[in-house]
Enzyme design. Structure first.
Site, PDB file in Angstrom:
ATOM      1  N   ILE A  13     -10.571 -10.739 -27.569  1.00 43.69           N
ATOM      2  CA  ILE A  13     -11.471 -11.339 -26.586  1.00 43.69           C
ATOM      3  C   ILE A  13     -10.607 -12.212 -25.680  1.00 43.69           C
ATOM      4  CG2 ILE A  13     -12.135 -13.148 -28.246  1.00 43.69           C
ATOM      5  CD1 ILE A  13     -14.924 -13.130 -26.811  1.00 43.69           C
ATOM      6  N   GLU A  14     -10.486 -11.801 -24.414  1.00 41.43           N
ATOM      7  CA  GLU A  14      -9.467 -12.364 -23.527  1.00 41.43           C
ATOM      8  C   GLU A  14     -10.062 -13.158 -22.379  1.00 41.43           C
ATOM      9  OE1 GLU A  14      -5.574 -10.879 -20.904  1.00 41.43           O
ATOM     10  OE2 GLU A  14      -6.472  -9.560 -22.395  1.00 41.43           O
ATOM     11  N   VAL A  15      -9.551 -14.382 -22.199  1.00 38.75           N
ATOM     12  CA  VAL A  15      -9.875 -15.275 -21.087  1.00 38.75           C
ATOM     13  C   VAL A  15     -11.398 -15.392 -20.909  1.00 38.75           C
ATOM     14  CG1 VAL A  15      -9.277 -15.926 -18.741  1.00 38.75           C
ATOM     15  CG2 VAL A  15      -7.730 -14.482 -20.022  1.00 38.75           C
ATOM     16  N   HIS A  66     -11.267  -4.294 -27.216  1.00 41.00           N
ATOM     17  CA  HIS A  66     -10.913  -5.314 -26.224  1.00 41.00           C
ATOM     18  C   HIS A  66     -12.138  -5.639 -25.384  1.00 41.00           C
ATOM     19  CE1 HIS A  66      -7.308  -6.725 -23.528  1.00 41.00           C
ATOM     20  NE2 HIS A  66      -8.269  -7.632 -23.571  1.00 41.00           N
ATOM     21  N   LEU A  76     -11.606 -10.167 -20.285  1.00 41.25           N
ATOM     22  CA  LEU A  76     -10.682  -9.676 -19.279  1.00 41.25           C
ATOM     23  C   LEU A  76      -9.843  -8.549 -19.882  1.00 41.25           C
ATOM     24  CD1 LEU A  76      -9.101  -9.701 -16.625  1.00 41.25           C
ATOM     25  CD2 LEU A  76      -7.713 -11.566 -17.557  1.00 41.25           C
TER      26      LEU A  76
END
Length: 268
Positions: free
Chosen positions: A159-161, A115, A118
């Site tokens: 891969i977040e925000v 991760h 974010l």
């Protein structure tokens, strides 16, 4: 439409050529719906993954059980947990622990999805629940984290925000399977929570989420119906309207008379 469950090798071979679909599902009804709807991947609670009928419900879904690393324990605990998940039918595991833990898992050929961007459990380090990678320095930190996952032997990373341009540039420069949550189409997979897709959340809805239904309103309607039905039951009992004769078990009059005779005899 149901199909054959993809392998890690299949997914790697499709990098840059196909956008996978992925949902976080929390119930067996959601799992079954994802299977029937043609969703390709699901993130699931570990307690769901170990159910004996999981694969009967979801034979074609690439399943990734996920738990916050601090709920699992040490690296040794994580390895044992991962093998329990794989034995139950998982295809990969989510791991937001340190790179050393990812390396331990990869050394035992466990497909790991990490991760970056974010990360809710570490949001305090990046300024809270907001976009990450909006400066060159911040974007570089994400890229370096992706490269560290590569070196540790991970299979992919959520891969977040992250700005779509940043995520796309990183995806072009990594062999990792990049799962986009609000990071654009330059990655390899689009990931949303079923709660958001179904409109089950009553509070804040993330910018990247898209509601396709309004289950919250339907739940409110059903709750109002529950209250109304229960209130009618109470009213019927108090007024004598329930039970009616049709709700009761019948008895032959002769048998009742015989019973009363015996009861009377026992009184004496």
């Amino acid at each position: 439409m149901m199909g054959q469950r993809p392998t890690v090798a299949d997914i790697r071979a499709m990098k840059g050529r196909h956008q996978y679909t992925m949902l976080r599902v929390e119930t067996l009804d959601e799992l079954a719906a994802a299977e029937k709807a043609g969703v390709e991947m699901v993130s699931v609670p570990p307690t769901m993954m170990v159910l004996p009928h999981f694969r009967e419900i979801a034979p074609s879904l690439f399943a990734v059980p996920g738990e916050n690393f601090y709920e699992i324990g040490t690296a040794d605990d994580f390895v044992r947990w991962a093998f329990r998940m794989l034995k139950a039918g998982a295809d990969a595991v989510y791991c937001s622990a340190g790179f050393a833990t990812v390396r331990r898992l990869a050394d035992d050929n466990v497909p790991v999805i990490g991760h970056v961007g974010l990360i809710p459990s570490r949001a305090t380090w990046t300024g809270g629940f907001k976009a990450v990678g909006k400066t060159a320095d911040s974007a570089m930190q994400i890229f370096e984290a992706v490269k560290a996952y590569e070196k540790a032997g991970a299979f992919g990373a959520e891969i977040e925000v992250v700005p779509a341009e940043v995520a796309s540039a990183i995806s072009e420069r990594t062999s990792l399977f990049l799962v986009s949550m609000g990071a654009g189409t330059g990655c390899d997979c689009q990931y949303l929570f079923a709660d958001d897709v179904l409109g089950q959340n009553r509070g804040h809805v993330p910018r990247h989420a898209k509601r396709y239904r309004d289950f919250a309103t339907e739940f409110d309607r059903l709750q109002n119906e529950r209250v109304a039905a229960f209130a009618e039951f109470v009213s019927d009992v108090r007024s004598g309207a329930y039970p009616e004769q049709r709700h009761l078990v019948g008895l032959d009059r002769t048998e009742m008379e015989r019973f009363l005779q015996r009861v009377g005899a026992s009184d004496g």
